[in-house]
Design a protein around this motif. Sequence first.
Motif, PDB file in Angstrom:
ATOM      1  N   HIS A 259     -13.320   5.031   2.379  1.00 27.22           N
ATOM      2  CA  HIS A 259     -13.687   3.717   2.914  1.00 27.22           C
ATOM      3  C   HIS A 259     -12.678   3.245   3.959  1.00 27.22           C
ATOM      4  O   HIS A 259     -13.060   2.702   5.002  1.00 27.22           O
ATOM      5  N   ASN A 291     -13.645   2.185  -6.110  1.00 23.78           N
ATOM      6  CA  ASN A 291     -14.223   1.608  -4.904  1.00 23.78           C
ATOM      7  C   ASN A 291     -14.550   0.126  -5.060  1.00 23.78           C
ATOM      8  O   ASN A 291     -15.326  -0.434  -4.291  1.00 23.78           O
ATOM      9  N   GLN A 317     -22.267   4.839   1.996  1.00 29.13           N
ATOM     10  CA  GLN A 317     -21.209   4.098   2.686  1.00 29.13           C
ATOM     11  C   GLN A 317     -21.787   3.120   3.704  1.00 29.13           C
ATOM     12  O   GLN A 317     -21.284   2.006   3.876  1.00 29.13           O
ATOM     13  N   ASN A 323     -20.603  -2.289   1.056  1.00 31.69           N
ATOM     14  CA  ASN A 323     -19.681  -1.415   1.793  1.00 31.69           C
ATOM     15  C   ASN A 323     -19.682  -1.739   3.281  1.00 31.69           C
ATOM     16  O   ASN A 323     -18.630  -1.847   3.912  1.00 31.69           O
TER      17      ASN A 323
END
Length: 384
Positions: A259, A291, A317, A323
């Motif tokens: 990330h 995450n 993602q 995200n």
Amino acid sequence: MVDKKKNRSEGDSVLSVFTSILNVFNNLRYLNCHPFVELDLPRLSFDEKTPTFFSSTIVELHITVEDFNDCLYLLNGRLSQLRTFYVKIYFFFLPSEVIKEKKSLPNMKCFSLMCKSEILCYNKSIVSLLQRMTNLEELALYIFVGQRTCLDGNCLKNDIINHLPRLNKFTFNIRSFIYDLDQADLLSNEYIQDTFKGLGDIQVISCVDYFPKQRTGQCHFYSYPYTLTYYNNITNNFTDGLFKFVREVSLFDEHPFEHEFFIRIARAFPLLENLSMINQTQQKQKLNNNNEHLSIIEYLHLNQLRFIDTHDDYVEQFLVNTNTCLPKNIRLFIHYDSLKRVTNNFTRVATRVNCCKINCLRIYNQFQISKRLTNYFPNAKILI
């Protein structure tokens, strides 16, 4: 076969227009043909035809050609007073034996060559051509070279700079891709960076990557500041910076993109419009359930997203709205199976928000357009 004939016919038309311009305007000194390509017209190609044009007045030419041989045709004496030449090359083939002109080009003062296509004959083509420009003062070189060894600063000095005694400005973006890499051939980025000593005021950024699964590697170096509109094959070793001109980015690695990496990409390329990626390695952060509490990434100008050969983690993602927050009107290119898995057969709540922002969905693999799919992408034109 019909398409080939059509392309050849369109190419002949462009060649005819180009020839007519040079033959009709006898006192023409400056010509910019790049708008041909911007208008989606074919690129100039001689297709091994012998050119029939001549000009003893034109001194500056900007043009996009089909392949390297077309560039050589333009430099074989028909534009005898050409001093400034900006050429973009779409494909790169071995130099044709038909073009035997090897004379020096003493009038050339400024030369810029851009080619995204892989060059497999660097010494016989690029180096050979540049060494003919004995009075060159400005050079811009934006190329992608595939060979068995890595290009570096010593190559630039020995093959190019030392042969151009009047060169006072040199900008470049060179990426060499190394095939059949042997363990003994591995060089550090520090070694590569050290080879650029002695280039005067030129600041050089370099990055070296190795991909053991493929037994390949790449060495990318460029003169700073970076002025191109694209940046290809970015890996985790990417050197941070601000690339305000870049609109198109491609990502590739055998190591996972986490990330934080995508945060770096968003910061480095604030005007990014087109993003594509290749990475089949699962994210470790997600694998370790680490995450949570991650910041949401925004790509304010993104309009095209392409998953070429990617693990499902990277689809998540970008499609999971905790995200990434996608802008509206995104074109998405993706494989059907991956899309179906990530969206839980087009029922997942976490991906629905971003999927509603897709206005064009290009899906690969065989599938049937179901009502569930169309409802999940209510604003998208679905292409198969």
